[in-house]
Motif scaffolding. Structure first.
Motif, PDB file in Angstrom:
ATOM      1  N   ASN A 101       0.857  -1.188   0.000  1.00 26.84           N
ATOM      2  CA  ASN A 101       0.000   0.000   0.000  1.00 26.84           C
ATOM      3  C   ASN A 101       0.891   1.234   0.000  1.00 26.84           C
ATOM      4  OD1 ASN A 101      -2.614  -1.299   0.283  1.00 26.84           O
ATOM      5  ND2 ASN A 101      -1.918  -1.890   2.326  1.00 26.84           N
ATOM      6  N   SER A 130     -10.777   6.494   3.707  1.00 31.23           N
ATOM      7  CA  SER A 130     -10.295   5.183   4.150  1.00 31.23           C
ATOM      8  C   SER A 130      -8.823   4.972   3.821  1.00 31.23           C
ATOM      9  CB  SER A 130     -11.115   4.074   3.504  1.00 31.23           C
ATOM     10  OG  SER A 130     -12.398   4.086   4.050  1.00 31.23           O
ATOM     11  N   SER A 132      -5.965   1.711   3.488  1.00 29.13           N
ATOM     12  CA  SER A 132      -5.735   0.260   3.472  1.00 29.13           C
ATOM     13  C   SER A 132      -4.367   0.006   4.077  1.00 29.13           C
ATOM     14  CB  SER A 132      -5.746  -0.275   2.034  1.00 29.13           C
ATOM     15  OG  SER A 132      -7.023  -0.096   1.474  1.00 29.13           O
ATOM     16  N   GLU A 159      -9.249  -4.406   6.181  1.00 30.35           N
ATOM     17  CA  GLU A 159      -8.577  -4.250   4.881  1.00 30.35           C
ATOM     18  C   GLU A 159      -8.576  -2.788   4.450  1.00 30.35           C
ATOM     19  OE1 GLU A 159     -10.184  -7.244   2.309  1.00 30.35           O
ATOM     20  OE2 GLU A 159      -9.109  -8.711   3.548  1.00 30.35           O
ATOM     21  N   SER A 160      -9.646  -2.106   4.761  1.00 27.57           N
ATOM     22  CA  SER A 160      -9.727  -0.687   4.447  1.00 27.57           C
ATOM     23  C   SER A 160     -10.645  -0.054   5.486  1.00 27.57           C
ATOM     24  CB  SER A 160     -10.314  -0.531   3.042  1.00 27.57           C
ATOM     25  OG  SER A 160     -10.439   0.828   2.747  1.00 27.57           O
ATOM     26  N   THR A 161     -10.205   1.031   6.086  1.00 26.30           N
ATOM     27  CA  THR A 161     -11.015   1.619   7.155  1.00 26.30           C
ATOM     28  C   THR A 161     -10.727   3.113   7.277  1.00 26.30           C
ATOM     29  OG1 THR A 161     -11.538   1.582   9.518  1.00 26.30           O
ATOM     30  CG2 THR A 161      -9.292   0.997   8.927  1.00 26.30           C
TER      31      THR A 161
END
Ligand code: FES
Length: 347
Positions: A101, A130, A132, A159-161
């Motif tokens: 990432n 978000s 990741s 995973e993504s937030t």
């Protein structure tokens, strides 16, 4: 401004402007410049300025002990280009792998603050969008009120937030931790660069894992535990987490770890090692899923893990003496190859 990098893998170029340091600018453009802490302490991002001018943001960065100033060496994470420049980096510099990432700038606001013990604080940040990240990664955090960025590992995993959770142990004289402990920080704005760090949990490696952490180094281990208890990873592999604190009063995240143990089909063990007192009983009085032991955490892990290192990856985080002891154990006793021993140098 154009930055040219001469390295062991040839020449690379990227753009930077004075507001960004040379490390962050390169990473954000996908260039794999060398770094560990990203915040001026470890010296890993050392480079020599061959042409052009750069300014230093933090003239007292501890990592400057590793550079030869007379030879025009700087720390990329503390240096800002004042014009086009040419740098020589004594390492390989290649584009970041496509599975990594790419770090980016985020802004966020602290919206939850919890005192976990007398010297440990937990805070949660709502991001503007978000992110990741992999379990075990960290972010460089800065705020208006304190000069410079600090590196903290994410406690949560998704995973993504757009929410990040951090835990900080108070350091004597630590300006950011003093700010967290002494100010009403709820609602405060933060600038965040992330994700950073290579000490990541990679389920595709199909390995058992052992985590050895002291103090707030447990953040990344909590993130790894959350990732591993999702989607059945621990049906096939085992996890062993050793968390070192001084006394029972210094324990935190026990309910959260107990929850991960319950979700693990019996394949996750969590042991809290108390360095300064005997535990009252072999398991935690309120959370019997958590085992208790006495001794320094790397010594407890060495005793307990002897003969159980098959197909293993190791993660280490915490104060430097503890990290050194744990690394020695993983190299000498567990005999894990270097690629399966992961740690971040923040100290
Ligand atoms: Fe710059 Fe650690 S990465 S000093």
């Amino acid at each position: 401004m154009k930055v040219t990098v001469q390295s062991k893998t040839g020449i690379a170029e990227y753009e930077s402007d004075p507001s960004d340091n040379l490390l962050y600018a390169g990473l954000k453009q996908g260039l794999g410049l060398p770094y560990e802490c990203a915040t001026g302490t470890c010296g890993t991002c050392r480079a020599r300025v061959m042409e052009g001018e750069v300014s230093l943001a933090w003239d007292e960065a501890p990592g400057l002990a590793y550079v030869k100033r007379a030879k025009n060496e700087v720390l990329l994470c503390q240096a800002h280009a004042q014009g086009d420049c040419v740098l020589r980096v004594p390492a390989k510099v290649e584009p970041l792998h496509e599975t990594v990432n790419i770090p980016a700038d985020f802004s966020g606001r602290i919206d939850t603050v919890l005192r976990l013990t007398h010297d440990v604080i937990h805070f949660e940040v709502q991001l503007d969008r978000s992110m990741s990240f992999a379990a075990g990664q960290f972010a460089a955090i800065s705020c208006e009120d304190v000069v410079g960025a600090r590196a903290y590992s994410m406690v949560n995993y998704a995973e993504s937030t757009d929410r990040l959770v951090f835990v900080v142990k108070r350091k004597p004289g630590g300006r950011f931790s003093d700010w967290l402990f002494e100010t009403e920080v709820s609602g405060k704005a933060l600038r965040i660069l992330g994700p950073l760090g290579r000490a990541t949990f990679r389920p595709e490696e199909s390995k058992n894992f052992v985590c050895i952490a002291g103090g707030s180094g447990v953040a990344g281990m909590m993130s790894i535990a959350q990732h591993a208890t999702r989607n059945g990873y621990l049906k096939s592999y085992t996890g062993h987490i050793y968390f070192g604190v001084r006394t029972m009063e210094d324990c935190f995240y026990t309910a959260e770890f107990a929850e991960q143990v319950r979700r693990s089909d019996g394949n996750l063990e969590v042991t809290i090692a108390l360095s300064n007192e005997e535990p009252p009983q072999p398991t935690h009085p309120a959370h019997p899923e958590i085992r208790l032991a006495t001794g320094f955490v790397h010594e407890v892990a060495a005793r307990d893990m002897a003969g159980r290192y098959d197909n293993m990856v190791g993660f280490v985080a915490g104060p430097p003496p503890m990290v050194d002891g744990a690394l020695r154990m993983l190299i000498m006793e567990a005999r894990l190859p270097a690629e399966f021993i992961r740690y971040d140098k923040f100290g």
